[in-house]
Design an enzyme around this catalytic site. Structure first.
Site, PDB file in Angstrom:
ATOM      1  N   GLY C 146       0.819  -1.200   0.000  1.00 33.78           N
ATOM      2  CA  GLY C 146       0.000   0.000   0.000  1.00 33.78           C
ATOM      3  C   GLY C 146       0.856   1.255   0.000  1.00 33.78           C
ATOM      4  O   GLY C 146       2.059   1.206   0.295  1.00 33.78           O
ATOM      5  N   CYS C 147       0.234   2.376  -0.299  1.00 32.73           N
ATOM      6  CA  CYS C 147       0.992   3.623  -0.425  1.00 32.73           C
ATOM      7  C   CYS C 147       1.512   4.103   0.929  1.00 32.73           C
ATOM      8  O   CYS C 147       2.703   4.378   1.086  1.00 32.73           O
ATOM      9  CB  CYS C 147       0.144   4.693  -1.104  1.00 32.73           C
ATOM     10  SG  CYS C 147      -1.491   4.932  -0.395  1.00 32.73           S
ATOM     11  N   PHE C 148       0.628   4.189   1.936  1.00 30.38           N
ATOM     12  CA  PHE C 148       1.103   4.589   3.263  1.00 30.38           C
ATOM     13  C   PHE C 148       2.183   3.627   3.773  1.00 30.38           C
ATOM     14  O   PHE C 148       3.252   4.072   4.214  1.00 30.38           O
ATOM     15  CB  PHE C 148      -0.051   4.653   4.270  1.00 30.38           C
ATOM     16  CG  PHE C 148      -0.936   5.850   4.149  1.00 30.38           C
ATOM     17  CD1 PHE C 148      -0.425   7.139   4.197  1.00 30.38           C
ATOM     18  CD2 PHE C 148      -2.314   5.709   4.013  1.00 30.38           C
ATOM     19  CE1 PHE C 148      -1.262   8.256   4.109  1.00 30.38           C
ATOM     20  CE2 PHE C 148      -3.154   6.815   3.920  1.00 30.38           C
ATOM     21  CZ  PHE C 148      -2.624   8.084   3.972  1.00 30.38           C
ATOM     22  N   THR C 150       4.309   1.825   2.252  1.00 36.91           N
ATOM     23  CA  THR C 150       5.594   1.994   1.572  1.00 36.91           C
ATOM     24  C   THR C 150       6.371   3.160   2.172  1.00 36.91           C
ATOM     25  O   THR C 150       7.566   3.053   2.471  1.00 36.91           O
ATOM     26  CB  THR C 150       5.367   2.216   0.070  1.00 36.91           C
ATOM     27  OG1 THR C 150       4.746   1.049  -0.477  1.00 36.91           O
ATOM     28  CG2 THR C 150       6.678   2.483  -0.653  1.00 36.91           C
TER      29      THR C 150
END
Lengths: 343, 343, 343, 343
Positions: C146-148, C150
């Site tokens: 996921g973006c967060f 990462t």
């Protein structure tokens, strides 16, 4: 106190009416009507009002108990509901487009729906507040002007009335903040797509085009067709219209600016900038001002008029209150003395 | 009428004072002082005020003719000018940081300049308006709190006073709109670089850190060191602070929210959100509200408090007027009933 | 050439894959799949691609003819479609959350749906590309982070592996641009409401919380619970995470920064800032970089780590391509050398 | 490899050249020149390039060792430095306005400085890359067009060449993102004042007005005066020009769009939209495209042409590289195949 009802309570026009009326000494808000949100607290939809103890209510017989009902609704609502209120003695100020066009065919072409009956349209009073010719004693239904037309007609009024320009040559390039599109969801106003994006839209098809043309035609006594291109700016509030018109006679910037200065000298909400200065949308943010800048391209004998308003105030709820003041014989600035929010 | 002078007339704090005082029934603005713009019309600097006939003037003996002088200046100005006014009987409300810290060493460390003399610092009254313990009869100089501290101290006050938290554990992650950086030009707030950009700055070095610590230390009776990280948000107005604290005893979100609800029940400018709802900066835009949301991570026994203010209103000019009201024994909401501008 | 199919073609993840793969020398895009837009030209949905002759197609047997299929879909899609492709020999890189959590109960709690069968979850390989321990020879399904997570896990990795911090003390305050919410319409990301607005959301409930905890728990060998607060920033792209952790032993900023510098010395996409400099989201805009800044509050012995990524690149499509490179034994930077778009 | 030097290394034009040239297979950047930042690492000014080991250097004899030098400087720089390089055999591509106008009087009027000597101006080649008539074998100094003119001249070219319009009637309403104003600080592009603000500026006085007129005059063989109003949009990148022209003969939207489609059929960077669709600035963000939409107001016989570019790419650095490709006989798209960054 004038008892007010507001229809369309879940929209931006309604909350802007509530914000502005907070400062109005002669008005009390009796009801905020919302069909879809009946009985819900307004703070659920608008947490910025969370200290208000105010529930939405359905527009039923309650409407009749108000002195004035504002319709802050999309088009195609007030034409079904307002006439009945008017019949029962309630004054209506309609912020939607339903009663602005006297030509039913034009309404159908641009709004895509049947217009209200001709008799009702004829009874409605369109009112650009600064130049209103409404018979306030007898009018029962005010058609409050659209946001683009307000910014444009205040800029064009002196030029048309004083016959300074060729009314066949009017080109209007308008730019609006996104709140003008309302609170309903749509892909083109989805944040990730609207942010850092600028575009033209609805060229030749915008609902405000016939409204502008109707007004200028009446004012000039000619059948006017304007070129009008709206654009969408990545910001919330504000309209700037840049208007290009051919001058009839050789005129300098100084002369034209002097005409505007004099013309709007006694109009508290219209501020004419000095020569070489052009108004910015933020300079009217949250206020009822319309600011105007003037330039004459002397070689081409083309006048360029730049006008700015806050689309939700002077372009909607503010002017509606200004019209309310006129309707009740109050000073037109009553409750509308908010300074622009800057920066 | 209370006659007001405003020093720092070319800055955002001053124009926000002018905007808000427009609605204050007991106040008249007598002078707007600006050293660099003496005799210029204010509308040259701020065209949004172009209808006002008001020229800047130099702060000289005119200051003495005011009842109250607001300093809306950068740090390192009021400490040189305010004491003389106070000596001559003028009340001063200082929006800058010059009189907020009682510890001169801290001032020098964080502000990079010599502090005002200790005696003057001791005579100044720091006033978070909701919890002010100022002796209004005798105070002559109010140190109006900083924007970050206001958002943070209103959120922490109940937790510290009611001894709900471990005051050694306070972590504050704050985010501010760009107007907090003032009107002076700088590369990092140049539009093309600040737009679409989010960053942390001044970690461990921000001037507001010792101000927060001083207040919490006094409140708790302990020597408190907080962790404080400010961030810059690509928007003009608004501060949101997210505060993380360890709970002393097992507490649920419901219990903690109830404490806040009760604690702020009689404070008109503090609105506590329902459980599961967190305030957004736009919900206080242009208004004097401070809105608070509460969450307890029950596994970690960590309370997360979210508070929002408009940095230019509750975080500066609005609270300054609220303090003025307290100083004059007026209702604290006088002139401050503006609803948030939404959207 | 590696033949690629992309599922979820009408979303932002898909167009970002297309943009980045334009520069990849070993890849050809064979199909862009969209169920709802089958047979429509992609330029109707995305006019920025109007020069491409490329129609959406339905994911049917065509998926099997690809070497690799990317799922750039919301959760609850790939778990129904990917296993069949894997069975038929197609490699899958899943950008959604369906195969990230090995604990089916956690998936149900945070995603609100039944998880994929345990066997399938166990066969999937979660891959933070810099620290991947995937058996690339045998893996068939990559769960792209996921973006967060990462932005957070790249920042925490050195601290946890080198046992510098108390893993019980992790507090994460993350801020994301709005594109992270995807292309589906919702009131809170309507332009007029999201613009000039900053807020916290989903406190304690965000889908990425268990993903972070699972990774840190594995890395540390302990059962970790983190405090995680996501916020929404009025900008399109970018994530900044501010992470607060207690240090186990006295450490200076210099020492901690040196650890990061060395740790990421051979990782081309991670750039560690000099002391006193903190990364801004715009400094990675459109690129696959993760930039990190370090500060130690020496009094509290609290480390503050700031990391930034572009949520659509390193936080989604860029890392997915980086994982593709690893899967095919290519240099991990292949096709990913775009510099940030600045300003 | 073509060895490149870039003058004006601390500006936006330079970093955009660096970003784009990253993808160019035939070019190597040898020097980035900056007078004021001599010997400093570029990453100090532009942390988004912090992985590059590249120091600024002073433009001295090093310039001569380059094959091509780009001037990405404000006006009034290249005219003093470029001629000497040209004399020593270096090709120059000038992104500033110093060599665009062949009329020295016009330069003085609009730029406020003395122009370069006439002989040098005559030797320079102005090149709208799509319609360049440059003698690439012999030219030594390319005057790269301005950002507004590029967006406007690509839109007007077919209309003028095919004699479809009355060239006396041209009205241009352009809107630009703020990066066009460069990296130097100024009050009107201070974030807090530029954000949520839209304005017109420099009406009748913009430096790009004579550039547009010179080109259209040459193309039409008449002495043309245009009406040109630039506006500033609260976004970083993008120009949209709305152009109003009188048609010579009755023409429909379909006919006019067909002319454009055919005219630009073999130009890879110009994309003509379908009827009823107008391009948005974000649809070319970060790319070298110019997208065009067409509408004919059939009643007024007025054509409305809407064109968009990224001002820093097609309006500056991208077109400069396109001209470099033409200069070296490369395919004009070499190194310029970046897709727009969307959203």
């Amino acid at each position: 106190m004038i008892e007010i009802g507001i229809v369309g309570g879940s929209g931006y026009g309604a909350v802007e009416l509530i914000r502005l009326l907070q400062h109005h000494p002669n008005v009390t808000i009796k009801y905020v009507f919302s069909h879809s949100k009946n009985d819900e607290p307004i703070s659920e939809t608008f947490p910025h009002l969370s200290h208000l103890i105010l529930n939405y209510t359905a527009l039923d017989e309650k409407g009749v108990s108000c002195d004035v009902v504002f319709f802050a609704t999309p088009s195609n609502v007030s034409k079904h509901l307002a006439p009945d209120l008017v019949d029962k003695g309630v004054k209506v100020i309609d912020l939607s487009g339903d009663f602005r066009l006297s030509n039913r065919h034009m309404y159908k072409t641009f709004y895509g729906e049947e217009a209200a009956p001709q008799q009702q349209l004829d009874a409605a009073s369109y009112s650009i507040a600064e130049w209103s010719e409404v018979d306030w004693q007898h009018t029962k239904l005010i058609a409050n002007p659209g946001c683009f037309p307000t910014s444009i007609l205040l800029a064009l009024h002196p030029l048309v009335v004083q016959e300074v320009i060729d009314t066949e040559s009017i080109i209007i390039d308008s730019k609006t903040g996104v709140s003008g599109a309302g609170r309903s969801l749509a892909q083109h106003v989805h944040y990730a797509e609207m942010n850092e994006n600028f575009s033209a839209y609805a060229i030749g098809k915008h609902k405000h085009k016939p409204e502008i043309e109707q007004y200028i035609s009446t004012l000039s006594g000619k059948d006017i067709n304007v070129t009008f291109t709206p654009h969408l700016v990545p910001m919330t509030r504000g309209i700037l219209s840049t208007i290009y018109v051919k001058l009839n006679e050789y005129t300098t910037t100084e002369e034209l600016q002097a005409i505007y200065k004099q013309y709007y000298d006694d109009k508290p909400f219209v501020r004419v900038r000095d020569i070489g200065i052009y108004p910015k949308t933020k300079e009217v943010y949250g206020s009822n001002f319309c600011d105007i800048g003037i330039y004459v391209d002397e070689i081409n004998q083309m006048a360029i008029i730049v006008s700015v308003i806050d689309n939700l105030v002077k372009g909607a709820s503010g002017q509606a209150i200004q019209n309310l003041n006129l309707l009740y014989g109050l000073d037109e600035t009553t409750g509308l003395n908010q300074l622009p929010v800057y920066p």
